[in-house]
Design a protein around this motif. Structure first.
Motif: not given
Length: 172
Positions: A5-7, A25, A151
């Motif tokens: 997860r990442c923003s 992303h 990812s």
């Protein structure tokens, strides 16, 4: 499968900012690969009777059967953004781009980080040399690899036809 997860930079429901060709992303890549959407605008990717539009970097060691069975973590594209990618993505500019129409882009597996139990009982990443760190984990082996943080989603390209992007754009 556990996913990284990442923003994201969002304004309402719209993703903002310019494409970062090198840094896809994880959430956006997964969404575009699952739904076969354009990786730039997240709209419907280009699709004809020959299949979905994918780009790949030119390779010197293309097998005898061409691009059949090629594994990719790059989502498909719409015609507008395929042209932009060929002109702006550093990797495609350096290596040269191959335009592919793919009838059957099968889900294959994921790229990510493998973890193991460290000496203190905490997870620690397993270090790999060379390309093994980017080698996809096939979905059929995921039960054998419980500590894997995904990812990128990977598709196997079947029913591949190499086409000329310049011939496609005017027809759009």
């Amino acid at each position: 499968m556990l996913w990284a997860r990442c923003s994201q930079s969002r304004y309402g429901n719209e993703i903002t900012g310019r494409p970062r060709w090198r840094e896809v992303h994880p959430s956006r890549q997964r969404e575009c690969m699952e739904e076969l959407r354009c990786q730039v605008c997240v709209q419907q990717s280009s699709r004809t009777a020959l299949g979905y539009l994918f780009l790949a970097a030119q390779q010197t060691d293309v097998p005898a059967d061409g691009w059949e069975g090629h594994l990719t973590a790059q989502p498909p594209l719409c015609l507008e953004h395929a042209k932009a990618a060929v002109e702006q993505c550093g990797h495609l500019v350096r290596a040269g781009a191959v335009t592919l129409r793919v009838r059957v882009p099968r889900l294959y597996g994921v790229i990510g980080t493998l973890y193991r139990t460290g000496p203190d009982g905490e997870p620690e990443p397993v270090e790999f040399d060379g390309e093994s760190a980017t080698t996809p984990l096939p979905y059929k082996q995921r039960q054998l690899t419980p500590w894997f943080l995904a990812s990128q989603l990977v598709r196997e390209l079947r029913g591949v036809t190499v086409v000329d992007l310049d011939d496609l754009v005017p027809a759009a």
